[in-house]
Design a protein around this motif. Structure first.
Motif, PDB file in Angstrom:
ATOM      1  N   VAL A  34       0.835  -1.209   0.000  1.00  0.00           N
ATOM      2  CA  VAL A  34       0.000   0.000   0.000  1.00  0.00           C
ATOM      3  C   VAL A  34       0.869   1.259   0.000  1.00  0.00           C
ATOM      4  O   VAL A  34       0.605   2.212  -0.736  1.00  0.00           O
ATOM      5  CB  VAL A  34      -0.957  -0.014   1.219  1.00  0.00           C
ATOM      6  N   VAL A  35       1.935   1.241   0.801  1.00  0.00           N
ATOM      7  CA  VAL A  35       2.811   2.413   0.845  1.00  0.00           C
ATOM      8  C   VAL A  35       3.457   2.668  -0.512  1.00  0.00           C
ATOM      9  O   VAL A  35       3.508   3.806  -0.992  1.00  0.00           O
ATOM     10  CB  VAL A  35       3.895   2.234   1.936  1.00  0.00           C
ATOM     11  N   TYR A  38       0.764   4.011  -2.844  1.00  0.00           N
ATOM     12  CA  TYR A  38       0.381   5.385  -2.508  1.00  0.00           C
ATOM     13  C   TYR A  38       1.509   6.377  -2.771  1.00  0.00           C
ATOM     14  O   TYR A  38       1.266   7.569  -2.811  1.00  0.00           O
ATOM     15  CB  TYR A  38      -0.054   5.474  -1.041  1.00  0.00           C
ATOM     16  N   LYS A  43      -2.567  11.575  -2.866  1.00  0.00           N
ATOM     17  CA  LYS A  43      -3.822  12.206  -2.487  1.00  0.00           C
ATOM     18  C   LYS A  43      -3.516  13.619  -2.010  1.00  0.00           C
ATOM     19  O   LYS A  43      -2.668  13.827  -1.149  1.00  0.00           O
ATOM     20  CB  LYS A  43      -4.470  11.409  -1.358  1.00  0.00           C
ATOM     21  N   ARG A  49      -7.314  10.026  -5.520  1.00  0.00           N
ATOM     22  CA  ARG A  49      -5.887   9.828  -5.787  1.00  0.00           C
ATOM     23  C   ARG A  49      -5.577   9.934  -7.267  1.00  0.00           C
ATOM     24  O   ARG A  49      -6.375   9.538  -8.108  1.00  0.00           O
ATOM     25  CB  ARG A  49      -5.473   8.444  -5.305  1.00  0.00           C
ATOM     26  N   LEU A 227      12.249  10.093   9.282  1.00  0.00           N
ATOM     27  CA  LEU A 227      10.974   9.502   8.894  1.00  0.00           C
ATOM     28  C   LEU A 227       9.995   9.516  10.053  1.00  0.00           C
ATOM     29  O   LEU A 227       8.813   9.805   9.896  1.00  0.00           O
ATOM     30  CB  LEU A 227      11.202   8.068   8.442  1.00  0.00           C
ATOM     31  N   VAL A 231       6.421  11.373   9.822  1.00  0.00           N
ATOM     32  CA  VAL A 231       5.142  10.662   9.825  1.00  0.00           C
ATOM     33  C   VAL A 231       4.068  11.513  10.485  1.00  0.00           C
ATOM     34  O   VAL A 231       2.909  11.497  10.105  1.00  0.00           O
ATOM     35  CB  VAL A 231       5.298   9.307  10.539  1.00  0.00           C
ATOM     36  N   ARG A 232       4.501  12.277  11.491  1.00  0.00           N
ATOM     37  CA  ARG A 232       3.510  13.082  12.206  1.00  0.00           C
ATOM     38  C   ARG A 232       3.149  14.369  11.509  1.00  0.00           C
ATOM     39  O   ARG A 232       2.015  14.795  11.527  1.00  0.00           O
ATOM     40  CB  ARG A 232       4.054  13.415  13.596  1.00  0.00           C
ATOM     41  N   GLU A 236       1.417  13.186   3.409  1.00  0.00           N
ATOM     42  CA  GLU A 236       1.504  11.745   3.203  1.00  0.00           C
ATOM     43  C   GLU A 236       2.396  11.367   2.015  1.00  0.00           C
ATOM     44  O   GLU A 236       3.178  10.418   2.099  1.00  0.00           O
ATOM     45  CB  GLU A 236       0.072  11.269   2.964  1.00  0.00           C
ATOM     46  N   VAL A 239       6.106  11.214   2.809  1.00  0.00           N
ATOM     47  CA  VAL A 239       6.422  10.100   3.705  1.00  0.00           C
ATOM     48  C   VAL A 239       6.412   8.794   2.934  1.00  0.00           C
ATOM     49  O   VAL A 239       7.318   7.963   3.065  1.00  0.00           O
ATOM     50  CB  VAL A 239       5.419  10.041   4.869  1.00  0.00           C
ATOM     51  N   ASN A 240       5.400   8.609   2.086  1.00  0.00           N
ATOM     52  CA  ASN A 240       5.309   7.375   1.308  1.00  0.00           C
ATOM     53  C   ASN A 240       6.475   7.239   0.335  1.00  0.00           C
ATOM     54  O   ASN A 240       7.028   6.153   0.166  1.00  0.00           O
ATOM     55  CB  ASN A 240       3.991   7.331   0.540  1.00  0.00           C
ATOM     56  N   SER A 243       9.534   6.396   2.362  1.00  0.00           N
ATOM     57  CA  SER A 243       9.408   5.017   2.848  1.00  0.00           C
ATOM     58  C   SER A 243       9.739   4.034   1.743  1.00  0.00           C
ATOM     59  O   SER A 243      10.462   3.055   1.946  1.00  0.00           O
ATOM     60  CB  SER A 243       7.984   4.745   3.337  1.00  0.00           C
TER      61      SER A 243
ATOM     62  N   VAL B 114       9.988   1.782  11.417  1.00  0.00           N
ATOM     63  CA  VAL B 114       9.248   3.035  11.278  1.00  0.00           C
ATOM     64  C   VAL B 114       8.454   2.999   9.971  1.00  0.00           C
ATOM     65  O   VAL B 114       7.271   3.355   9.926  1.00  0.00           O
ATOM     66  CB  VAL B 114      10.203   4.251  11.301  1.00  0.00           C
ATOM     67  N   VAL B 115       9.119   2.519   8.919  1.00  0.00           N
ATOM     68  CA  VAL B 115       8.452   2.364   7.629  1.00  0.00           C
ATOM     69  C   VAL B 115       7.256   1.422   7.771  1.00  0.00           C
ATOM     70  O   VAL B 115       6.154   1.692   7.301  1.00  0.00           O
ATOM     71  CB  VAL B 115       9.428   1.810   6.566  1.00  0.00           C
ATOM     72  N   HIS B 118       4.392   2.935   9.704  1.00  0.00           N
ATOM     73  CA  HIS B 118       3.697   3.898   8.848  1.00  0.00           C
ATOM     74  C   HIS B 118       2.832   3.184   7.810  1.00  0.00           C
ATOM     75  O   HIS B 118       1.711   3.600   7.528  1.00  0.00           O
ATOM     76  CB  HIS B 118       4.715   4.808   8.155  1.00  0.00           C
ATOM     77  N   ALA B 119       3.364   2.071   7.280  1.00  0.00           N
ATOM     78  CA  ALA B 119       2.623   1.301   6.279  1.00  0.00           C
ATOM     79  C   ALA B 119       1.334   0.747   6.878  1.00  0.00           C
ATOM     80  O   ALA B 119       0.268   0.818   6.258  1.00  0.00           O
ATOM     81  CB  ALA B 119       3.500   0.166   5.747  1.00  0.00           C
ATOM     82  N   LYS B 121      -0.248   1.966   9.337  1.00  0.00           N
ATOM     83  CA  LYS B 121      -1.123   3.115   9.541  1.00  0.00           C
ATOM     84  C   LYS B 121      -1.871   3.457   8.251  1.00  0.00           C
ATOM     85  O   LYS B 121      -3.077   3.704   8.271  1.00  0.00           O
ATOM     86  CB  LYS B 121      -0.271   4.306   9.972  1.00  0.00           C
ATOM     87  N   SER B 122      -1.146   3.446   7.117  1.00  0.00           N
ATOM     88  CA  SER B 122      -1.807   3.822   5.866  1.00  0.00           C
ATOM     89  C   SER B 122      -2.856   2.804   5.448  1.00  0.00           C
ATOM     90  O   SER B 122      -3.908   3.188   4.962  1.00  0.00           O
ATOM     91  CB  SER B 122      -0.832   3.976   4.703  1.00  0.00           C
ATOM     92  N   ILE B 123      -2.558   1.511   5.617  1.00  0.00           N
ATOM     93  CA  ILE B 123      -3.508   0.516   5.112  1.00  0.00           C
ATOM     94  C   ILE B 123      -4.786   0.533   5.946  1.00  0.00           C
ATOM     95  O   ILE B 123      -5.872   0.247   5.453  1.00  0.00           O
ATOM     96  CB  ILE B 123      -2.878  -0.892   5.051  1.00  0.00           C
ATOM     97  N   PRO B 129      -7.164   1.656   1.854  1.00  0.00           N
ATOM     98  CA  PRO B 129      -7.913   0.764   0.963  1.00  0.00           C
ATOM     99  C   PRO B 129      -8.993  -0.050   1.683  1.00  0.00           C
ATOM    100  O   PRO B 129     -10.081  -0.227   1.134  1.00  0.00           O
ATOM    101  CB  PRO B 129      -6.826  -0.155   0.388  1.00  0.00           C
ATOM    102  N   MET B 231       3.169   5.109  17.512  1.00  0.00           N
ATOM    103  CA  MET B 231       2.722   5.445  16.168  1.00  0.00           C
ATOM    104  C   MET B 231       1.360   4.841  15.846  1.00  0.00           C
ATOM    105  O   MET B 231       0.604   5.403  15.076  1.00  0.00           O
ATOM    106  CB  MET B 231       3.749   4.965  15.133  1.00  0.00           C
TER     107      MET B 231
END
Lengths: 266, 285
Positions: A34-35, A38, A43, A49, A227, A231-232, A236, A239-240, A243, B114-115, B118-119, B121-123, B129, B231
């Motif tokens: 997903v990362v 994205y 977005k 998107r 990173l 993130v905070r 987005e 960050v993506n 990442s 951390v990556v 974050h991943a 978090k996004s999913i 999605p 996080m």
């Protein structure tokens, strides 16, 4: 004979097993996918998107991020450059000689592997502050060498123990002195393990968050720390993108280690 | 050509000095500091006291410790439940498939957490999605569209922890199972063992040592974990790692931070020891 597949053997238990295995791989890879997705389907605001590289563009336009990336690379290279020779030297002496305290040394060596990173980080922070070492690139490097050198030793030692000693003895019989034997026979044979060790040291350093979190001080964020703060507060897309870049670097390093240590078995 | 000498060879010296100077001494420093107290303006006042240890057993910190223990336990058990079938599937696969699966498990091992957090978090986020599919389905059904609110929840914390630590469980179990001659399972089946018997009476006891190793590999770092809960848990759940890092980086009460860190280490070592001794795995397996 290869073991037969037993999908049809186990009935409902086999189904449960397949489902759980699939779930496991999904847990490992779906978030990463997903990362990555994205990072190119961005977005902005409430719009749907759309395909764009603006995240990557912004990453490379941001001097703070570029500085963090180059700092991470620099620390990783220095860590590998210190940990590899020190670890290799140690392995050579350790495997090829019998002496007292071998057990104690082994225990000492496995300490960085067993010790929670949190403790190593704060212990080093205390020590650096007490020694009045300025926290920054150097303190981070010293800390990284401390936990990665054991991995170098493990890798090199395993190869050294599997080495055919007759090759070295033949070289000595043919008149090579110890140094020549080391440089022309032992080290070339060890090379795959040494390279793998160096790559592992680099990767561990490049990836590390916790120890760096404690030993970095102000204004010397590495990539993972950057990173973490991004993130905070950052959009987005950036960050993506960052990442994904980090993922690419570590995945290719993991592949490289796999490839190099694959040479070992041949 | 090598003579047996009793003294450690010179070439081992650099590393030994390094480890003493950057590992042993700093750890001793933590131990020492835990018996001192904090000065008025931070810093350390060198008078001997047990106060830090008494303070660490305050109800507040016990509750934080409880959070951490529960999180580490749930993570380790979940990783074992998911990791065991994965390791089994890897172990019985053909040589070629096995190498690929192993690589697939090892790569996440190297990805930065951390990556990963974050991943996760996004999913799971409201614009992610899963939630979008959910809202789409809700829309089709014609009901009011409410997001699932999966982010910053216990679920997202669980996904983050398990996906970070899963490789640490799969690899040790795989290493143990891989050595097994799986044709023996055929024999067991031919003799009338049902699938459940095979699992409970052959495979689990066989993999028990791997599960035990994996459990320690997961439980130990999970107990000190605080970045992932920060996080993904919405910073609502305080962990023991939060307390320690805050004492060092924010409150600057280093003696007290050292004390909690030491108690954490002792707890980890002790539970690992108990775990090995008691054979919990054999009982539950």
């Amino acid at each position: 004979m290869p073991p037969r597949r037993r999908v049809n053997h186990d009935g409902w238990l086999g189904t449960v097993r397949s489902v759980i295995t699939l779930l496991g791989f999904l847990l490992l890879y779906a978030p990463l996918a997903v990362v990555i997705l994205y990072s190119v389907f961005v977005k902005v605001g409430a719009a749907p998107r759309f395909w764009s590289f603006q995240g990557y563009q912004k990453v490379f336009e941001n001097p703070d991020i570029v500085a963090a990336i180059s700092r991470s690379l620099e620390i990783g290279v220095m860590t590998a450059l210190i940990a590899t020779p020190v670890g290799t030297l140690f392995s050579l002496g350790f495997v090829r000689n019998e002496f007292r305290f071998k057990g104690v040394m082994n225990a000492l060596l496995s300490l960085p592997l067993l010790l929670p990173e949190l403790l190593l980080g704060l212990a080093l922070l205390l020590w650096f502050v007490m020694l009045k070492v300025t926290l920054g690139v150097w303190s981070i490097t010293l800390a990284h060498v401390t936990f990665s050198v054991s991995y170098v030793v493990l890798t090199v030692r395993a190869r050294l123990e599997g080495l055919d000693r007759q090759l070295e003895e033949a070289a000595r019989d043919l008149g090579a002195n110890r140094l020549q034997c080391l440089l022309k026979v032992t080290l070339p044979l060890l090379m795959p393990a040494i390279v793998a060790g160096a790559l592992i040291a680099f990767t561990l350093s490049f990836d590390d968050f916790l120890v760096t979190f404690f030993t970095s001080g102000v204004g010397s964020d590495t990539l993972p720390l950057k990173l973490y703060s991004m993130v905070r507060y950052q959009p987005e897309a950036e960050v993506n993108a960052l990442s994904t870049l980090t993922l690419l670097v570590t995945a290719s390093l993991a592949l490289a280690v796999n490839l190099v240590s694959g040479l070992k078995r041949r | 050509m090598e003579q047996i000498s009793r003294k450690p060879p010179l070439s081992t010296l650099p590393l030994l000095l390094w480890l003493v100077f950057f590992l042993v001494v700093p750890c001793c420093l933590v131990l020492l500091l835990s018996f001192f107290r904090r000065g008025v303006y931070g810093g350390v006042v060198y008078d001997f006291t047990f106060d830090n240890y008494l303070r660490a057993f305050d109800f507040l910190y016990l509750r934080v410790a409880f959070n951490s223990v529960v999180m580490a336990l749930v993570t380790a058990v979940s990783c074992a439940v998911i990791g065991f079938p994965m390791a089994y599937v890897m172990a019985v696969a053909s040589k070629k498939v096995r190498a690929w699966l192993l690589l697939l498990v090892v790569i996440p091992f190297w990805t930065n957490f951390v990556v990963r957090a974050h991943a996760v978090k996004s999913i799971l986020s409201d614009s992610g999605p899963i939630n979008q599919v959910w809202e789409f389905c809700m829309g089709l059904l014609g009901s009011a569209v409410t997001p699932l609110y999966l982010g910053d929840s216990l679920l997202s914390l669980w996904v983050g922890m398990v996906s970070t630590y899963l490789p640490f469980m799969v690899i040790p179990i795989y290493v143990v199972l891989e050595k097994f001659d799986f044709q023996l399972l055929e024999a067991a089946r031919d003799l009338g063992a049902k699938p459940l018997d095979v699992l409970l009476r052959i495979l689990l006891p066989l993999g028990a040592s791997g599960i035990r190793t994996g459990f320690i590999f997961v439980f130990t770092p999970a107990l000190g974990e605080f970045v992932i809960p920060d996080m993904l848990g919405g910073s609502k759940i305080l962990m023991i790692g939060n307390v320690i890092s805050d004492q060092f980086l924010k409150t600057r009460d280093w003696p007290f931070g050292s004390t909690i860190a030491l108690i954490l280490i002792v707890a980890v070592l002790f539970s690992g020891y108990l775990f090995r001794k008691s054979g919990v795995m054999n009982a539950t397996a």
